[in-house]
Design a protein around this motif. Structure first.
Motif, PDB file in Angstrom:
ATOM      1  N   LEU A 176      21.011  26.203   3.435  1.00 48.67           N
ATOM      2  CA  LEU A 176      19.954  25.501   2.718  1.00 48.67           C
ATOM      3  C   LEU A 176      19.828  24.069   3.230  1.00 48.67           C
ATOM      4  CD1 LEU A 176      21.168  26.630  -0.806  1.00 48.67           C
ATOM      5  CD2 LEU A 176      19.140  27.525   0.353  1.00 48.67           C
ATOM      6  N   GLU A 177      18.663  23.503   3.022  1.00 40.00           N
ATOM      7  CA  GLU A 177      18.433  22.099   3.348  1.00 40.00           C
ATOM      8  C   GLU A 177      19.394  21.215   2.562  1.00 40.00           C
ATOM      9  OE1 GLU A 177      14.837  18.766   2.855  1.00 40.00           O
ATOM     10  OE2 GLU A 177      14.605  20.807   2.052  1.00 40.00           O
ATOM     11  N   HIS A 178      19.910  20.200   3.225  1.00 41.72           N
ATOM     12  CA  HIS A 178      20.748  19.211   2.557  1.00 41.72           C
ATOM     13  C   HIS A 178      19.842  18.110   2.012  1.00 41.72           C
ATOM     14  CE1 HIS A 178      23.677  16.004   1.894  1.00 41.72           C
ATOM     15  NE2 HIS A 178      24.617  16.931   1.931  1.00 41.72           N
ATOM     16  N   ILE A 179      19.704  18.048   0.701  1.00 40.98           N
ATOM     17  CA  ILE A 179      18.832  17.067   0.066  1.00 40.98           C
ATOM     18  C   ILE A 179      19.545  15.721   0.012  1.00 40.98           C
ATOM     19  CG2 ILE A 179      17.535  16.465  -2.019  1.00 40.98           C
ATOM     20  CD1 ILE A 179      16.488  18.942  -0.587  1.00 40.98           C
ATOM     21  N   GLN A 180      18.890  14.692   0.524  1.00 40.87           N
ATOM     22  CA  GLN A 180      19.446  13.346   0.459  1.00 40.87           C
ATOM     23  C   GLN A 180      19.161  12.777  -0.928  1.00 40.87           C
ATOM     24  OE1 GLN A 180      21.394  12.147   2.905  1.00 40.87           O
ATOM     25  NE2 GLN A 180      21.017  14.104   3.926  1.00 40.87           N
ATOM     26  N   GLY A 181      20.144  12.861  -1.787  1.00 43.80           N
ATOM     27  CA  GLY A 181      19.972  12.389  -3.147  1.00 43.80           C
ATOM     28  C   GLY A 181      21.208  12.690  -3.968  1.00 43.80           C
ATOM     29  N   THR A 182      21.077  12.568  -5.275  1.00 42.42           N
ATOM     30  CA  THR A 182      22.211  12.740  -6.186  1.00 42.42           C
ATOM     31  C   THR A 182      21.774  13.557  -7.375  1.00 42.42           C
ATOM     32  OG1 THR A 182      22.946  10.512  -5.554  1.00 42.42           O
ATOM     33  CG2 THR A 182      24.016  11.524  -7.461  1.00 42.42           C
ATOM     34  N   ASP A 183      22.631  14.507  -7.796  1.00 39.57           N
ATOM     35  CA  ASP A 183      22.236  15.305  -8.952  1.00 39.57           C
ATOM     36  C   ASP A 183      22.400  14.491 -10.234  1.00 39.57           C
ATOM     37  OD1 ASP A 183      24.695  16.041 -10.495  1.00 39.57           O
ATOM     38  OD2 ASP A 183      25.287  17.061  -8.659  1.00 39.57           O
ATOM     39  N   LEU A 184      21.650  14.871 -11.247  1.00 38.89           N
ATOM     40  CA  LEU A 184      21.595  14.080 -12.480  1.00 38.89           C
ATOM     41  C   LEU A 184      22.926  14.046 -13.211  1.00 38.89           C
ATOM     42  CD1 LEU A 184      18.077  14.977 -13.928  1.00 38.89           C
ATOM     43  CD2 LEU A 184      18.760  12.990 -12.575  1.00 38.89           C
ATOM     44  N   ARG A 185      23.754  15.059 -13.038  1.00 37.25           N
ATOM     45  CA  ARG A 185      25.065  15.051 -13.682  1.00 37.25           C
ATOM     46  C   ARG A 185      25.897  13.876 -13.177  1.00 37.25           C
ATOM     47  NH1 ARG A 185      28.871  19.920 -12.022  1.00 37.25           N
ATOM     48  NH2 ARG A 185      28.053  19.116 -10.056  1.00 37.25           N
ATOM     49  N   ILE A 186      25.689  13.490 -11.901  1.00 35.20           N
ATOM     50  CA  ILE A 186      26.419  12.360 -11.327  1.00 35.20           C
ATOM     51  C   ILE A 186      25.735  11.045 -11.686  1.00 35.20           C
ATOM     52  CG2 ILE A 186      27.333  11.363  -9.206  1.00 35.20           C
ATOM     53  CD1 ILE A 186      28.467  14.135 -10.046  1.00 35.20           C
ATOM     54  N   LEU A 187      24.415  11.014 -11.587  1.00 43.53           N
ATOM     55  CA  LEU A 187      23.676   9.796 -11.932  1.00 43.53           C
ATOM     56  C   LEU A 187      23.820   9.440 -13.403  1.00 43.53           C
ATOM     57  CD1 LEU A 187      20.273  10.088 -10.030  1.00 43.53           C
ATOM     58  CD2 LEU A 187      21.949   8.264  -9.802  1.00 43.53           C
ATOM     59  N   VAL A 188      23.795  10.476 -14.246  1.00 43.58           N
ATOM     60  CA  VAL A 188      23.847  10.263 -15.689  1.00 43.58           C
ATOM     61  C   VAL A 188      24.946  11.152 -16.275  1.00 43.58           C
ATOM     62  CG1 VAL A 188      22.491  10.105 -17.804  1.00 43.58           C
ATOM     63  CG2 VAL A 188      21.331   9.973 -15.594  1.00 43.58           C
ATOM     64  N   PRO A 189      26.204  10.729 -16.190  1.00 49.51           N
ATOM     65  CA  PRO A 189      27.277  11.530 -16.798  1.00 49.51           C
ATOM     66  C   PRO A 189      27.023  11.705 -18.295  1.00 49.51           C
ATOM     67  CG  PRO A 189      28.182   9.787 -15.399  1.00 49.51           C
ATOM     68  CD  PRO A 189      26.715   9.522 -15.538  1.00 49.51           C
ATOM     69  N   PRO A 190      27.396  12.849 -18.860  1.00 52.05           N
ATOM     70  CA  PRO A 190      27.123  13.109 -20.279  1.00 52.05           C
ATOM     71  C   PRO A 190      27.615  12.008 -21.215  1.00 52.05           C
ATOM     72  CG  PRO A 190      27.868  15.113 -19.215  1.00 52.05           C
ATOM     73  CD  PRO A 190      28.034  14.017 -18.206  1.00 52.05           C
ATOM     74  N   ASN A 191      28.711  11.336 -20.852  1.00 42.81           N
ATOM     75  CA  ASN A 191      29.276  10.335 -21.765  1.00 42.81           C
ATOM     76  C   ASN A 191      28.456   9.051 -21.831  1.00 42.81           C
ATOM     77  OD1 ASN A 191      30.195   9.912 -19.044  1.00 42.81           O
ATOM     78  ND2 ASN A 191      31.619   8.376 -19.810  1.00 42.81           N
ATOM     79  N   ILE A 192      27.515   8.858 -20.888  1.00 43.49           N
ATOM     80  CA  ILE A 192      26.669   7.665 -20.960  1.00 43.49           C
ATOM     81  C   ILE A 192      25.205   8.010 -21.199  1.00 43.49           C
ATOM     82  CG2 ILE A 192      28.238   6.448 -19.379  1.00 43.49           C
ATOM     83  CD1 ILE A 192      25.871   6.583 -17.314  1.00 43.49           C
ATOM     84  N   ALA A 193      24.899   9.295 -21.252  1.00 43.91           N
ATOM     85  CA  ALA A 193      23.495   9.708 -21.342  1.00 43.91           C
ATOM     86  C   ALA A 193      22.813   9.162 -22.588  1.00 43.91           C
ATOM     87  CB  ALA A 193      23.385  11.224 -21.310  1.00 43.91           C
ATOM     88  N   GLU A 194      23.562   9.031 -23.679  1.00 46.76           N
ATOM     89  CA  GLU A 194      22.925   8.550 -24.905  1.00 46.76           C
ATOM     90  C   GLU A 194      22.537   7.082 -24.804  1.00 46.76           C
ATOM     91  OE1 GLU A 194      27.027   7.461 -27.364  1.00 46.76           O
ATOM     92  OE2 GLU A 194      25.776   9.153 -27.998  1.00 46.76           O
ATOM     93  N   ASN A 195      23.076   6.368 -23.809  1.00 50.70           N
ATOM     94  CA  ASN A 195      22.736   4.955 -23.628  1.00 50.70           C
ATOM     95  C   ASN A 195      21.519   4.756 -22.722  1.00 50.70           C
ATOM     96  OD1 ASN A 195      25.021   4.227 -25.152  1.00 50.70           O
ATOM     97  ND2 ASN A 195      26.330   4.350 -23.330  1.00 50.70           N
ATOM     98  N   VAL A 196      21.013   5.827 -22.129  1.00 51.31           N
ATOM     99  CA  VAL A 196      19.841   5.704 -21.265  1.00 51.31           C
ATOM    100  C   VAL A 196      18.628   5.357 -22.120  1.00 51.31           C
ATOM    101  CG1 VAL A 196      18.289   6.946 -19.700  1.00 51.31           C
ATOM    102  CG2 VAL A 196      20.765   7.316 -19.566  1.00 51.31           C
ATOM    103  N   CYS A 197      17.859   4.372 -21.673  1.00 50.64           N
ATOM    104  CA  CYS A 197      16.711   3.927 -22.457  1.00 50.64           C
ATOM    105  C   CYS A 197      15.643   5.020 -22.526  1.00 50.64           C
ATOM    106  CB  CYS A 197      16.121   2.654 -21.858  1.00 50.64           C
ATOM    107  SG  CYS A 197      15.306   2.884 -20.263  1.00 50.64           S
TER     108      CYS A 197
END
Length: 306
Positions: A176-197
């Motif tokens: 598969l193509e290697h997507i240059q980016g980051t999955d949301l689990r890494i960008l927004v770990p569950p323990n900080i998700a509630e702090n996202v505006c």
């Protein structure tokens, strides 16, 4: 008694796999992957010996492509798939050749039932699960051809690879193509998700849902639409610029809400239905998104939705 292999010695940085393009396995009728009276393969040695017995006899011609494993990706699981970034040994084709030209880096999704968890093997036959997973993923990418490189990765085919040090048993590999980016689990770990505006959360979920409906329009229902399967392509961010005045938002310097480019991956767990292009029409899609968005805002980034 021969020494049994271990996962870390089988797949690690620097391992080279010779890949032969191969037909996709037929989708099992037994979609629950049950044993139906056969003894469960709870012993590692049983899975290993079964893999040797089922090994594919490969042609004497050279492999279609060779890859070297680079880094195991966090989307790997403890079940059948093991996902790696991989370097393509020779991505060029002779002039005038009809062979596929591969980019220098790809993602290799390896399906190896031998390293299936012994506890899970009490309830599911890992070899049936392998065939089900591979067949579903290949068909999904075939149906999603028009979205490849945009909403989903480009798909480069299904292959089998021999493991010479393990009696030549063969494994299934998807490239598969290697997507240059980051999955949301890494960008927004569950323990900080509630702090996202609210602005960031609304933008992320809106675009992710629109991608899921574009996929549904092709007849593929992603039943595992989780943050780990959603990749945000790398953005060109302005240094020091805040995308939200609220400093408490963990994404205030990370994500431009006006420039989200999201890609969905992992199509092992999907349902197929008749394509319906209305799901990709902006006006209709807006209605569908609004109908489910409130539910996703409540807990999707926190991984609290089934």
């Amino acid at each position: 008694m021969p020494t049994l292999p271990v996962l870390e010695d089988t797949y690690h940085t620097g391992v080279t796999l010779k890949l032969y393009a191969w037909p996709t396995p037929a989708r099992p009728e037994n979609i629950r992957c049950s044993y139906k009276g056969a003894p469960p393969l709870t012993e590692f040695s049983d899975r290993y010996n079964t893999s040797i017995t089922q090994r594919i006899t490969l042609p004497s011609t050279p492999p279609n492509v060779s890859i070297t494993l680079e880094q195991r990706l966090l989307c790997s699981t403890h079940r059948v798939p093991h996902v790696w970034s991989a370097h393509v040994q020779d991505s060029s084709s002779p002039a005038g050749s009809t062979e596929t030209t591969y980019p220098p880096q790809l993602v290799a999704k390896i399906f190896d039932p031998v390293f299936f968890d012994s506890y899970d093997a009490e309830y599911a036959n890992p070899f049936i699960l392998r065939d089900l997973s591979v067949s579903c993923e290949v068909e999904a990418y075939q149906r999603l051809e028009c979205l490849q490189g945009k909403r989903v990765p480009r798909f480069y085919g299904h292959f089998v690879a021999p493991l010479p040090s393990q009696d030549g048993r063969t494994i299934s590999v998807l490239l598969l193509e290697h997507i240059q980016g980051t999955d949301l689990r890494i960008l927004v770990p569950p323990n900080i998700a509630e702090n996202v505006c609210h602005r960031h959360k609304d933008a992320i979920i809106d675009v992710a849902l629109r991608v899921s409906f574009d996929i549904l329009a092709c007849g593929v229902n992603q039943t595992d639409m989780q943050p780990r399967n959603v990749i945000l392509r790398s953005q060109q961010l302005v240094s020091g610029m805040q995308y939200r005045a609220t400093l408490e938002c963990p994404l205030h310097l990370e994500i431009d809400c006006n420039d989200l480019d999201i890609v969905m991956v992992d199509f092992e767990a999907v349902d197929f239905q008749e394509p319906d292009t209305s799901f990709s029409e902006p006006s209709t899609q807006k209605v569908h998104v609004e109908n489910v968005k409130s539910m996703y805002l409540e807990g999707w980034l926190e991984n609290r939705l089934v």
